[in-house]
Design an enzyme around this catalytic site. Structure first.
Site, PDB file in Angstrom:
ATOM      1  N   MET A  52     -14.655  -6.352  -6.203  1.00  0.00           N
ATOM      2  CA  MET A  52     -14.559  -4.604  -5.842  1.00  0.00           C
ATOM      3  C   MET A  52     -15.306  -4.160  -4.820  1.00  0.00           C
ATOM      4  O   MET A  52     -16.421  -4.064  -5.053  1.00  0.00           O
ATOM      5  CB  MET A  52     -14.963  -4.253  -7.137  1.00  0.00           C
ATOM      6  CG  MET A  52     -14.285  -4.334  -8.454  1.00  0.00           C
ATOM      7  SD  MET A  52     -11.949  -3.846  -8.321  1.00  0.00           S
ATOM      8  CE  MET A  52     -12.082  -2.373  -7.952  1.00  0.00           C
ATOM      9  N   ASP A 111      -2.500  -1.600 -11.327  1.00  0.00           N
ATOM     10  CA  ASP A 111      -3.880  -1.353 -11.631  1.00  0.00           C
ATOM     11  C   ASP A 111      -3.938  -0.601 -13.620  1.00  0.00           C
ATOM     12  O   ASP A 111      -3.078   0.302 -13.132  1.00  0.00           O
ATOM     13  CB  ASP A 111      -4.190  -0.350 -11.023  1.00  0.00           C
ATOM     14  CG  ASP A 111      -5.099  -0.820  -9.701  1.00  0.00           C
ATOM     15  OD1 ASP A 111      -5.751  -1.682  -9.562  1.00  0.00           O
ATOM     16  OD2 ASP A 111      -4.398  -0.309  -8.052  1.00  0.00           O
ATOM     17  N   SER A 130      -1.186  -1.678  -3.322  1.00  0.00           N
ATOM     18  CA  SER A 130      -1.966  -1.150  -4.848  1.00  0.00           C
ATOM     19  C   SER A 130      -0.846  -0.002  -5.098  1.00  0.00           C
ATOM     20  O   SER A 130      -0.587   1.562  -4.918  1.00  0.00           O
ATOM     21  CB  SER A 130      -3.113  -0.649  -5.184  1.00  0.00           C
ATOM     22  OG  SER A 130      -2.884  -0.457  -6.443  1.00  0.00           O
ATOM     23  N   HIS A 159       0.275  -4.576  -6.321  1.00  0.00           N
ATOM     24  CA  HIS A 159      -1.199  -5.160  -7.340  1.00  0.00           C
ATOM     25  C   HIS A 159      -0.879  -4.142  -8.363  1.00  0.00           C
ATOM     26  O   HIS A 159      -0.885  -2.290  -7.766  1.00  0.00           O
ATOM     27  CB  HIS A 159      -1.578  -5.046  -6.392  1.00  0.00           C
ATOM     28  CG  HIS A 159      -3.809  -4.670  -6.855  1.00  0.00           C
ATOM     29  ND1 HIS A 159      -4.273  -5.991  -7.635  1.00  0.00           N
ATOM     30  CD2 HIS A 159      -3.960  -3.913  -7.776  1.00  0.00           C
ATOM     31  CE1 HIS A 159      -5.541  -5.813  -8.001  1.00  0.00           C
ATOM     32  NE2 HIS A 159      -5.456  -4.860  -7.954  1.00  0.00           N
ATOM     33  N   MET A 177      -8.589  -3.300 -15.584  1.00  0.00           N
ATOM     34  CA  MET A 177      -9.873  -2.424 -15.990  1.00  0.00           C
ATOM     35  C   MET A 177      -9.330  -1.778 -17.264  1.00  0.00           C
ATOM     36  O   MET A 177      -9.459  -0.367 -17.477  1.00  0.00           O
ATOM     37  CB  MET A 177      -9.988  -1.596 -14.843  1.00  0.00           C
ATOM     38  CG  MET A 177      -9.729  -2.477 -13.413  1.00  0.00           C
ATOM     39  SD  MET A 177      -9.584  -1.090 -12.654  1.00  0.00           S
ATOM     40  CE  MET A 177      -7.344  -1.037 -12.047  1.00  0.00           C
ATOM     41  N   HIS A 220      -4.318  -6.505 -12.046  1.00  0.00           N
ATOM     42  CA  HIS A 220      -5.337  -5.878 -12.535  1.00  0.00           C
ATOM     43  C   HIS A 220      -6.254  -5.389 -13.550  1.00  0.00           C
ATOM     44  O   HIS A 220      -5.703  -4.319 -13.758  1.00  0.00           O
ATOM     45  CB  HIS A 220      -6.101  -5.012 -11.067  1.00  0.00           C
ATOM     46  CG  HIS A 220      -7.672  -5.012 -10.939  1.00  0.00           C
ATOM     47  ND1 HIS A 220      -7.946  -3.942 -10.308  1.00  0.00           N
ATOM     48  CD2 HIS A 220      -8.363  -5.429 -12.468  1.00  0.00           C
ATOM     49  CE1 HIS A 220      -9.591  -4.069 -10.506  1.00  0.00           C
ATOM     50  NE2 HIS A 220     -10.227  -4.689 -11.736  1.00  0.00           N
ATOM     51  N   ASP A 260     -10.849  -4.972  -3.124  1.00  0.00           N
ATOM     52  CA  ASP A 260      -9.859  -3.740  -4.247  1.00  0.00           C
ATOM     53  C   ASP A 260     -10.693  -2.789  -3.441  1.00  0.00           C
ATOM     54  O   ASP A 260     -11.590  -2.454  -4.752  1.00  0.00           O
ATOM     55  CB  ASP A 260      -9.401  -4.140  -5.360  1.00  0.00           C
ATOM     56  CG  ASP A 260      -8.585  -3.480  -5.274  1.00  0.00           C
ATOM     57  OD1 ASP A 260      -8.471  -2.798  -5.478  1.00  0.00           O
ATOM     58  OD2 ASP A 260      -8.564  -4.167  -7.311  1.00  0.00           O
ATOM     59  N   MET A 265      -5.717   1.062 -16.456  1.00  0.00           N
ATOM     60  CA  MET A 265      -6.380   1.145 -16.990  1.00  0.00           C
ATOM     61  C   MET A 265      -6.572   2.185 -18.383  1.00  0.00           C
ATOM     62  O   MET A 265      -5.417   2.701 -18.573  1.00  0.00           O
ATOM     63  CB  MET A 265      -7.351   2.466 -16.083  1.00  0.00           C
ATOM     64  CG  MET A 265      -6.632   1.915 -14.345  1.00  0.00           C
ATOM     65  SD  MET A 265      -7.059   3.462 -13.300  1.00  0.00           S
ATOM     66  CE  MET A 265      -7.438   2.994 -11.926  1.00  0.00           C
TER      67      MET A 265
HETATM   68  C1  DX5 Z   1      -9.537   0.857  -8.101  1.00  0.00           C
HETATM   69  C2  DX5 Z   1      -8.059   0.355  -8.342  1.00  0.00           C
HETATM   70  C3  DX5 Z   1      -7.648   0.047  -6.990  1.00  0.00           C
HETATM   71  C4  DX5 Z   1      -6.791   1.183  -5.960  1.00  0.00           C
HETATM   72  C5  DX5 Z   1      -7.607   1.005  -4.610  1.00  0.00           C
HETATM   73  O1  DX5 Z   1     -10.186   0.891  -9.524  1.00  0.00           O
HETATM   74  O2  DX5 Z   1      -8.748  -1.134  -8.661  1.00  0.00           O
HETATM   75  O3  DX5 Z   1      -6.495  -1.054  -6.636  1.00  0.00           O
HETATM   76  O4  DX5 Z   1      -6.106   1.146  -6.284  1.00  0.00           O
HETATM   77  O5  DX5 Z   1      -7.305   2.531  -4.213  1.00  0.00           O
HETATM   78  P1  DX5 Z   1      -7.657   2.723  -2.547  1.00  0.00           P
HETATM   79  O6  DX5 Z   1      -7.076   1.542  -1.762  1.00  0.00           O
HETATM   80  O7  DX5 Z   1      -6.866   3.210  -2.513  1.00  0.00           O
HETATM   81  O8  DX5 Z   1      -9.338   2.709  -2.927  1.00  0.00           O
HETATM   82 ZN    ZN Z   2      -6.871  -3.384  -8.329  1.00  0.00          ZN
END
Ligand code: DX5
Ligand code: ZN
Length: 227
Positions: free
Chosen positions: A135, A33, A6, A31, A66, A64, A173, A35
């Site tokens: 998740m 993320d 990620s 991956h 969010m 991903h 994840d 946000m």
């Molecule tokens: C969390 C994300 C993850 C995050 C995981 O909100 O969706 O993809 O990057 O990070 P680690 O592996 O550090 O928990």
């Molecule tokens: Zn993620």
């Protein structure tokens, strides 16, 4: 087995180098993320950043979302180079049209479920998706601790896949490290998203190799494997 580092845990001051490093590590996917500061209490990066790093790797981009309003972001991320887009089942009545929109853009579809959300919510969509993302932390931040209560969801997802003769991938994840990856693999996961535990190692390549061995150890063919 898919290992998907990620990017959230990478060094943002040198993103292109980090993406190249991931590319050379033997990882399968990257991956990403996204946000929005609304669906989750944090902001990461948007389509412009995805577009900027796209030329530095051929890795599959697992995006991903969010985000509360993914409908305004699907086209920009598709254009920026996403290969798959994951939306959240918590968006309720928006889920079905979003799935069709992602398909119409020619991209793979993922559906994510947060720890407090019942796994039964994803069942109506299982025959329409390429990947189910369980998740294993509450989304928003990297570096959180794995929530063990999510393991039965992985088992249920695996049971449904078998019973319904479907082919979606089961991804995990959040808080995935060498220990929790093994637990998830035993429960039925085949796709492992990991930020802190991979980028935190001096050699990303060694870390990816180790995580792959651990994921495969669930396979009877690798039963005697020592890692
Ligand atoms: C969390 C994300 C993850 C995050 C995981 O909100 O969706 O993809 O990057 O990070 P680690 O592996 O550090 O928990
Ligand atoms: Zn993620």
């Amino acid at each position: 087995m898919i290992i998907a580092p990620s990017l959230l845990a990478a060094d943002f001051s040198r993103l292109a180098k980090e993406v190249r490093r991931t590319s050379k590590s033997g990882a399968d996917w990257l991956h990403l993320d996204i946000m929005d500061g609304h669906f989750v209490p944090n902001i990461s990066f948007g389509p412009a950043v995805v577009k900027a790093v796209r030329p530095f790797t051929k890795l599959f981009f697992d995006v991903h979302l969010m985000c509360s309003k993914p409908e305004i972001l699907l086209e920009p991320f598709a254009k920026a180079g996403a290969d798959e887009m994951i939306i959240h089942v918590e968006l309720d009545e928006q889920v079905e049209p979003l799935i069709w929109k992602i398909k119409s853009l020619g991209k793979k579809v993922g559906l994510a479920v947060n720890p407090p959300t019942t796994i039964s919510k994803v069942e109506p969509f299982l025959d329409k998706i390429d990947l189910l993302l369980v998740m294993t932390v509450n989304p928003g931040f990297g570096g959180q601790e794995f929530i063990h209560e999510t393991l039965p969801k992985i088992q249920q997802a695996e049971a449904w896949r078998r019973e319904k003769n479907l082919r979606y991938q089961i991804s995990v994840d959040g808080g995935i490290n060498f220990q929790t990856a093994a637990e998830c693999a035993r429960a039925g996961a085949d796709t492992f998203v990991a930020g802190t535990s991979l980028f935190g190692q001096r050699s990303l390549k060694a870390a990816v190799t180790k995580m792959r061995k651990i994921a495969n150890a669930n396979d009877p063919a690798f039963a005697d494997l020592k890692v």
